[in-house]
Design a protein around this motif. Sequence first.
Motif, mmCIF file in Angstrom:
data_model
loop_
_atom_site.group_PDB
_atom_site.id
_atom_site.type_symbol
_atom_site.label_atom_id
_atom_site.label_comp_id
_atom_site.label_asym_id
_atom_site.label_seq_id
_atom_site.Cartn_x
_atom_site.Cartn_y
_atom_site.Cartn_z
ATOM 1 N N ALA A 38 0.643 -1.352 0.077
ATOM 2 C CA ALA A 38 0.072 0.080 -0.024
ATOM 3 C C ALA A 38 0.912 1.262 -0.005
ATOM 4 C CB ALA A 38 -0.995 -0.056 1.100
ATOM 5 N N ALA A 39 2.134 1.180 0.688
ATOM 6 C CA ALA A 39 2.778 2.247 0.908
ATOM 7 C C ALA A 39 3.582 2.534 -0.655
ATOM 8 C CB ALA A 39 3.726 2.336 1.847
ATOM 9 N N LEU A 40 4.054 1.642 -1.236
ATOM 10 C CA LEU A 40 4.613 1.406 -2.420
ATOM 11 C C LEU A 40 3.763 2.165 -3.564
ATOM 12 C CD1 LEU A 40 6.515 -1.777 -2.471
ATOM 13 C CD2 LEU A 40 7.638 0.552 -2.605
ATOM 14 N N LEU A 41 2.342 1.580 -3.335
ATOM 15 C CA LEU A 41 1.381 2.348 -4.343
ATOM 16 C C LEU A 41 1.286 3.736 -4.289
ATOM 17 C CD1 LEU A 41 -0.972 -0.788 -4.612
ATOM 18 C CD2 LEU A 41 0.593 0.183 -6.452
ATOM 19 N N THR A 42 1.042 4.112 -2.744
ATOM 20 C CA THR A 42 0.997 5.462 -2.421
ATOM 21 C C THR A 42 2.093 6.457 -2.854
ATOM 22 O OG1 THR A 42 -0.383 4.840 -0.338
ATOM 23 C CG2 THR A 42 0.454 6.866 -0.553
ATOM 24 N N GLY A 55 -3.996 14.195 1.330
ATOM 25 C CA GLY A 55 -4.511 13.194 0.442
ATOM 26 C C GLY A 55 -3.794 11.851 0.308
ATOM 27 N N ALA A 56 -2.189 12.291 0.510
ATOM 28 C CA ALA A 56 -1.538 10.940 0.323
ATOM 29 C C ALA A 56 -1.892 9.954 1.537
ATOM 30 C CB ALA A 56 0.006 11.384 0.622
ATOM 31 N N TRP A 57 -1.936 10.597 2.743
ATOM 32 C CA TRP A 57 -2.445 9.657 4.116
ATOM 33 C C TRP A 57 -3.804 8.943 3.750
ATOM 34 C CZ3 TRP A 57 0.420 7.645 7.729
ATOM 35 C CH2 TRP A 57 1.730 8.110 7.935
ATOM 36 N N LEU A 58 -4.760 9.722 3.032
ATOM 37 C CA LEU A 58 -5.975 9.206 2.797
ATOM 38 C C LEU A 58 -5.923 8.037 1.953
ATOM 39 C CD1 LEU A 58 -8.270 12.445 2.879
ATOM 40 C CD2 LEU A 58 -8.235 10.453 4.539
ATOM 41 N N VAL A 59 -4.986 8.169 0.687
ATOM 42 C CA VAL A 59 -4.962 7.328 -0.152
ATOM 43 C C VAL A 59 -4.221 5.977 0.571
ATOM 44 C CG1 VAL A 59 -3.516 6.878 -2.251
ATOM 45 C CG2 VAL A 59 -4.769 8.827 -2.382
ATOM 46 N N PHE A 60 -3.267 6.303 1.259
ATOM 47 C CA PHE A 60 -2.548 5.105 1.949
ATOM 48 C C PHE A 60 -3.509 4.333 2.848
ATOM 49 C CE2 PHE A 60 -0.407 3.549 5.800
ATOM 50 C CZ PHE A 60 0.370 2.561 5.184
ATOM 51 N N ALA A 61 -4.587 5.131 3.695
ATOM 52 C CA ALA A 61 -5.334 4.322 4.416
ATOM 53 C C ALA A 61 -6.214 3.584 3.568
ATOM 54 C CB ALA A 61 -6.235 5.525 5.119
ATOM 55 N N GLY A 62 -6.903 4.036 2.463
ATOM 56 C CA GLY A 62 -7.581 3.442 1.605
ATOM 57 C C GLY A 62 -6.816 2.000 0.739
ATOM 58 N N LEU A 63 -5.808 2.354 0.518
ATOM 59 C CA LEU A 63 -5.087 1.288 -0.108
ATOM 60 C C LEU A 63 -4.682 0.103 0.785
ATOM 61 C CD1 LEU A 63 -2.946 3.122 -2.579
ATOM 62 C CD2 LEU A 63 -4.600 1.680 -3.128
#
Length: 148
Positions: A38-42, A55-63
Motif C-alpha cells: 500500500a505504501a509503495l502504491l501510495t 491526500g497521500a495519507w487518505l490514499v494510503f489508508a484506503g490502499l
Amino acid sequence: MLDWFASFGGWGWIVLGLVLVGGEMLAPGVFLLWLGLAALLTGAVVGLTGLAWQGAWLVFAGLAVASVVIGRIVTRHHSDEPDTASGLNDRGRQLIGKVFRLEATMTGGEGRIRIGDSSWRVTGPELLAGAEIRVVRVDGATLVVEKA
C-alpha cells in the motif's frame, strides 16, 4: 512535525514501503507485506499526481485496507478443516480400500492385523486367520473391514 509530513513526498512513501516489506522478511506474519505494498502504491500515486500530505495519507489508508482485505482473500484456506483429504498424517484414512490378511481369527467381530510395523484393531464379520479383508472405513483407531 507538520513540515515533515508535508515533505514526505512520493519517494518517502516508496522508502516506507520497502522498509515495511523488509520488516515482513524479518518478522514474518504476512501483514506488513500488505501495508508495504500500500505504501509503495501510495508513493507511485503521490509521485504521479503530486498530492498533498493529507491526500497521500487518505490514499494510503484506503490502499492499506484494500490490500489487507485482498491479501486475506488470497491467502485464506479454502477449507475450514485441516488438509486431510489426501490422508496426509492420517494413516488410517490412507488404508481405506486396501486389502490385508488377518493375523488371527476374528472373534466377536474383532481382530487384529499387522500393517508395516503397526498392529491395528479391526472390526467386521467373523473370519478365520489368513482371510483377506478390505478396509472400508476408519472409526478412531479401529479399522472397519469386510471380506475381500
